[in-house]
Design an enzyme around this catalytic site. Structure first.
Site, PDB file in Angstrom:
ATOM      1  N   GLY A 172       0.784  -1.234   0.000  1.00 10.12           N
ATOM      2  CA  GLY A 172       0.000   0.000   0.000  1.00 10.12           C
ATOM      3  C   GLY A 172       0.811   1.278   0.000  1.00 10.12           C
ATOM      4  O   GLY A 172       0.257   2.353   0.219  1.00 10.12           O
ATOM      5  N   GLY A 174       2.873   2.280  -2.661  1.00  9.45           N
ATOM      6  CA  GLY A 174       3.251   2.691  -4.020  1.00  9.45           C
ATOM      7  C   GLY A 174       2.575   3.986  -4.465  1.00  9.45           C
ATOM      8  O   GLY A 174       1.486   4.329  -3.992  1.00  9.45           O
ATOM      9  N   CYS A 177      -0.768   3.317  -6.160  1.00 10.09           N
ATOM     10  CA  CYS A 177      -1.453   2.220  -5.490  1.00 10.09           C
ATOM     11  C   CYS A 177      -2.591   2.761  -4.647  1.00 10.09           C
ATOM     12  O   CYS A 177      -2.456   3.806  -4.022  1.00 10.09           O
ATOM     13  CB  CYS A 177      -0.406   1.525  -4.624  1.00 10.09           C
ATOM     14  SG  CYS A 177      -1.062   0.724  -3.188  1.00 10.09           S
TER      15      CYS A 177
HETATM   16  P1  5GP Z   1       6.452   3.529  -6.409  1.00  7.65           P
HETATM   17  O1  5GP Z   1       7.935   3.413  -6.551  1.00  7.65           O
HETATM   18  O2  5GP Z   1       5.792   3.998  -7.668  1.00  7.65           O
HETATM   19  O3  5GP Z   1       6.038   4.333  -5.223  1.00  7.65           O
HETATM   20  O4  5GP Z   1       5.908   2.056  -6.113  1.00  7.65           O
HETATM   21  C1  5GP Z   1       6.089   1.005  -7.013  1.00  7.65           C
HETATM   22  C2  5GP Z   1       5.428  -0.244  -6.466  1.00  7.65           C
HETATM   23  O5  5GP Z   1       4.016  -0.092  -6.322  1.00  7.65           O
HETATM   24  C3  5GP Z   1       5.550  -1.457  -7.342  1.00  7.65           C
HETATM   25  O6  5GP Z   1       6.839  -2.019  -7.350  1.00  7.65           O
HETATM   26  C4  5GP Z   1       4.475  -2.366  -6.756  1.00  7.65           C
HETATM   27  O7  5GP Z   1       4.916  -3.059  -5.622  1.00  7.65           O
HETATM   28  C5  5GP Z   1       3.410  -1.382  -6.326  1.00  7.65           C
HETATM   29  N1  5GP Z   1       2.294  -1.366  -7.274  1.00  7.65           N
HETATM   30  C6  5GP Z   1       2.344  -1.278  -8.617  1.00  7.65           C
HETATM   31  N2  5GP Z   1       1.110  -1.243  -9.154  1.00  7.65           N
HETATM   32  C7  5GP Z   1       0.251  -1.324  -8.128  1.00  7.65           C
HETATM   33  C8  5GP Z   1      -1.176  -1.346  -8.037  1.00  7.65           C
HETATM   34  O8  5GP Z   1      -1.905  -1.205  -9.002  1.00  7.65           O
HETATM   35  N3  5GP Z   1      -1.674  -1.499  -6.784  1.00  7.65           N
HETATM   36  C9  5GP Z   1      -0.900  -1.617  -5.686  1.00  7.65           C
HETATM   37  N4  5GP Z   1      -1.488  -1.798  -4.496  1.00  7.65           N
HETATM   38  N5  5GP Z   1       0.454  -1.557  -5.735  1.00  7.65           N
HETATM   39  C10 5GP Z   1       1.011  -1.408  -6.941  1.00  7.65           C
END
Ligand code: 5GP
Length: 345
Positions: A172, A174, A177
């Site tokens: 949660g 991301g 996300c």
């Molecule tokens: P960021 O670096 O963009 O903050 O986070 C990337 C991570 O978000 C990804 O590696 C994955 O674990 C998570 N993530 C990617 N797509 C989704 C999504 O649609 N839902 C959720 N809950 N997490 C996601």
């Protein structure tokens, strides 16, 4: 029963400066080893379809980091994609659970892959355990298994016991996300890392890194690597077209970035959203941002500088020496640029 413990994340804390005996920040090493494999950068590009394909894997591999390909393509396409990569030893492939996951792993290991990431939104689950065990049985110690995602000690321990070499931490957190909004579940990232750190495995902090300082804090809290999605979004090496928009005669360029559980991604890959499901991610457009190496350079500059603020020559040193201080809202405001004027650079 309700027991409200406190969960902390990056913005809740600062790192307290400590004595530094290192002459220059050029002298620190950010190298990290994973089952005998050395990476000079503790960074992994996220296995999202708008982040990691061949161009990203080649760029990150050439810089000394790791890239994990997404799994939202057929097994054949996945093999073709993997074959285009020069840095095969530092590129992981992703699988889901069940028969498709194992078949995908088999095909890609045959093509030369040796890092397999079992990637499930809620990794503390029986099916993930079964998949890890099946991989271990099939490939013994010839592959490196990354598994996730979890956000608790119990979850990390469960995956370690099943046979994972590295654990991906983050539920949660991301940038695209919406799991916490849709379900109420998750653990603020710093607390999640702190809990999972009790398990003797390589830890990957996945989700929520927005600035170099977040990466420093994640590493200091026990992560061996940080995984990056949003920070790399919009760079030249991400898959997808550059979109052009003209506003008042001026041209703006964008690229798409989306959560793998967004409605848009599910429409593309799962033939639409099943009627028993809700999207747990969003799709956005981000400004096109040039080469990924510029983002990595800035990020690594922050990590190296951060290490010298507590006299850490290595990431392990940073973890040993780091002292966190919880900050107030006033402390947070003080810590961001707050001069009054027009931002020029
Ligand atoms: P960021 O670096 O963009 O903050 O986070 C990337 C991570 O978000 C990804 O590696 C994955 O674990 C998570 N993530 C990617 N797509 C989704 C999504 O649609 N839902 C959720 N809950 N997490 C996601």
């Amino acid at each position: 029963m309700f027991s409200a413990l406190k969960g902390l994340t990056f913005d809740d804390v600062v790192l307290v400066p400590g004595y530094n005996g290192i002459k220059s920040r050029q002298l620190v090493t950010t190298a990290v080893s994973l089952k005998g494999r050395e990476f000079s950068l503790p960074l992994i590009s996220s296995n999202m379809d708008t982040i990691s394909e061949d161009a990203m894997a080649n760029a990150i591999g050439s810089l000394g980091g790791m890239s994990i390909l997404h799994r939202f393509l057929t097994i054949d396409q996945n093999v073709t994609l993997f074959n285009k990569i020069q840095f095969k030893d530092s590129t992981g492939i992703s699988i889901g659970i069940g028969e498709d996951g194992l078949l995908r792993a088999e095909a890609l290991v045959a093509a030369g892959a040796s890092i397999v990431c079992v990637d499930v939104a809620h990794g503390h689950s029986k099916e993930v355990n079964r998949t890890i065990k099946a991989l271990r049985q099939k490939f013994a110690d010839n592959i490196l298994i990354i598994a996730g995602n979890v956000a608790t000690y119990a979850g990390a321990d469960y995956l370690a016991a099943a046979g994972a070499d590295a654990i991906k931490v983050g539920i949660g957190s991301g940038s695209v996300c919406t799991t916490r909004v849709k379900t109420g579940f998750g653990v603020p990232q710093l607390t999640a890392l702190h809990d999972c750190r009790q398990v003797d495995r390589v830890l990957i902090s996945d989700g929520g890194i927005r600035f170099p300082s977040d990466a420093v804090k994640a590493l200091a809290a026990g992560a061996d690597f940080v995984m990056l999605g949003g920070m790399l979004a919009g760079t030249n090496e991400t898959p997808g077209q550059v979109l052009e928009e003209v506003r008042e005669g001026k041209k703006y360029h964008f690229k798409r970035f989306r959560g793998m559980a967004s409605k848009e991604a599910q429409d593309d890959f799962m033939g639409g959203m099943a009627d028993w499901k809700t999207a747990e991610g969003v799709a956005i457009e981000v400004p096109a941002r040039g080469p990924v190496k510029d983002v990595i350079q800035d990020l690594m500059g922050g990590i190296r500088s951060g290490m010298t603020y507590c006299g850490a020559a290595t990431i392990k040193d940073l973890q040993r020496k780091a002292q966190f201080l919880e900050v107030t809202q006033a402390g947070r405001i003080e810590g961001s640029p707050h001069a009054i004027g027009r931002l020029t650079h």
